[in-house]
Design a protein around this motif. Sequence first.
Motif, mmCIF file in Angstrom:
data_model
loop_
_atom_site.group_PDB
_atom_site.id
_atom_site.type_symbol
_atom_site.label_atom_id
_atom_site.label_comp_id
_atom_site.label_asym_id
_atom_site.label_seq_id
_atom_site.Cartn_x
_atom_site.Cartn_y
_atom_site.Cartn_z
ATOM 1 N N MET A 163 0.852 -1.158 0.000
ATOM 2 C CA MET A 163 0.000 0.000 0.000
ATOM 3 C C MET A 163 0.909 1.235 0.000
ATOM 4 O O MET A 163 1.837 1.322 0.786
ATOM 5 N N THR A 164 0.574 2.177 -0.868
ATOM 6 C CA THR A 164 1.412 3.368 -0.955
ATOM 7 C C THR A 164 1.112 4.331 0.197
ATOM 8 O O THR A 164 0.016 4.330 0.762
ATOM 9 N N ALA A 165 2.083 5.155 0.504
ATOM 10 C CA ALA A 165 1.920 6.159 1.564
ATOM 11 C C ALA A 165 0.828 7.158 1.193
ATOM 12 O O ALA A 165 0.060 7.596 2.055
ATOM 13 N N GLU A 166 0.733 7.493 -0.087
ATOM 14 C CA GLU A 166 -0.289 8.444 -0.544
ATOM 15 C C GLU A 166 -1.696 7.879 -0.327
ATOM 16 O O GLU A 166 -2.600 8.590 0.109
ATOM 17 N N TYR A 167 -1.878 6.611 -0.628
ATOM 18 C CA TYR A 167 -3.170 5.959 -0.456
ATOM 19 C C TYR A 167 -3.563 5.936 1.024
ATOM 20 O O TYR A 167 -4.690 6.273 1.393
ATOM 21 N N LEU A 168 -2.619 5.567 1.855
ATOM 22 C CA LEU A 168 -2.863 5.532 3.296
ATOM 23 C C LEU A 168 -3.190 6.937 3.815
ATOM 24 O O LEU A 168 -4.081 7.102 4.650
ATOM 25 N N ALA A 169 -2.523 7.952 3.278
ATOM 26 C CA ALA A 169 -2.786 9.338 3.688
ATOM 27 C C ALA A 169 -4.218 9.749 3.349
ATOM 28 O O ALA A 169 -4.879 10.439 4.135
ATOM 29 N N LYS A 170 -4.715 9.329 2.187
ATOM 30 C CA LYS A 170 -6.102 9.634 1.805
ATOM 31 C C LYS A 170 -7.078 9.051 2.828
ATOM 32 O O LYS A 170 -8.060 9.686 3.196
ATOM 33 N N LEU A 171 -6.805 7.844 3.269
ATOM 34 C CA LEU A 171 -7.699 7.183 4.206
ATOM 35 C C LEU A 171 -7.536 7.720 5.619
ATOM 36 O O LEU A 171 -8.497 7.773 6.376
ATOM 37 N N ARG A 172 -6.345 8.180 5.938
ATOM 38 C CA ARG A 172 -6.126 8.851 7.220
ATOM 39 C C ARG A 172 -6.977 10.115 7.281
ATOM 40 O O ARG A 172 -7.594 10.416 8.297
ATOM 41 N N ALA B 8 -9.735 10.574 5.741
ATOM 42 C CA ALA B 8 -11.145 10.172 5.820
ATOM 43 C C ALA B 8 -11.609 10.004 7.262
ATOM 44 O O ALA B 8 -12.781 10.196 7.564
ATOM 45 N N VAL B 9 -10.687 9.644 8.132
ATOM 46 C CA VAL B 9 -11.027 9.477 9.548
ATOM 47 C C VAL B 9 -10.446 10.604 10.404
ATOM 48 O O VAL B 9 -10.407 10.515 11.630
ATOM 49 N N ARG B 10 -9.982 11.631 9.726
ATOM 50 C CA ARG B 10 -9.466 12.846 10.380
ATOM 51 C C ARG B 10 -8.359 12.546 11.387
ATOM 52 O O ARG B 10 -8.409 12.957 12.542
ATOM 53 N N ARG B 11 -7.356 11.808 10.917
ATOM 54 C CA ARG B 11 -6.206 11.490 11.763
ATOM 55 C C ARG B 11 -4.927 11.891 11.034
ATOM 56 O O ARG B 11 -4.834 11.790 9.819
ATOM 57 N N GLY B 12 -3.949 12.276 11.809
ATOM 58 C CA GLY B 12 -2.632 12.580 11.276
ATOM 59 C C GLY B 12 -1.798 11.319 11.194
ATOM 60 O O GLY B 12 -2.209 10.242 11.619
ATOM 61 N N GLU B 13 -0.607 11.485 10.656
ATOM 62 C CA GLU B 13 0.295 10.346 10.520
ATOM 63 C C GLU B 13 0.687 9.840 11.898
ATOM 64 O O GLU B 13 1.120 10.607 12.759
ATOM 65 N N ASN B 14 0.480 8.549 12.097
ATOM 66 C CA ASN B 14 0.732 7.930 13.386
ATOM 67 C C ASN B 14 0.832 6.428 13.140
ATOM 68 O O ASN B 14 -0.014 5.852 12.466
ATOM 69 N N ALA B 15 1.846 5.793 13.696
ATOM 70 C CA ALA B 15 2.074 4.361 13.450
ATOM 71 C C ALA B 15 0.889 3.504 13.893
ATOM 72 O O ALA B 15 0.509 2.555 13.191
#
Length: 99
Positions: free
Chosen positions: A1-10, A12-19
Amino acid sequence: MTAEYLAKLRRAVRRGENAEVDAELTDIIEECRLDLIGLGVLESKANDEADALILGAIRCFVRWKFGLNNDEAAVNREDYMTMRDEIRKKVAYCTSATE
């Protein structure tokens, strides 16, 4: 899964980058893909990160499943169910070109 794709979904749930968030999202995305494949959607389509229809379904699924206090879970579940039914009706998503 690409970082960009994961960022889009992050987003969607209004979350920042977090492991921890990324780990939960990754599991939820996989659950959604397996659900779509189980319904007859081609694996190549269910895993296509560039497909807007699949992204929309996964976005609804993620909004439905993410977090413990999701006030809109029922609405997002209904949205996901509607989208997956639409995807199943599309021949290009459920029929291999080699068939």
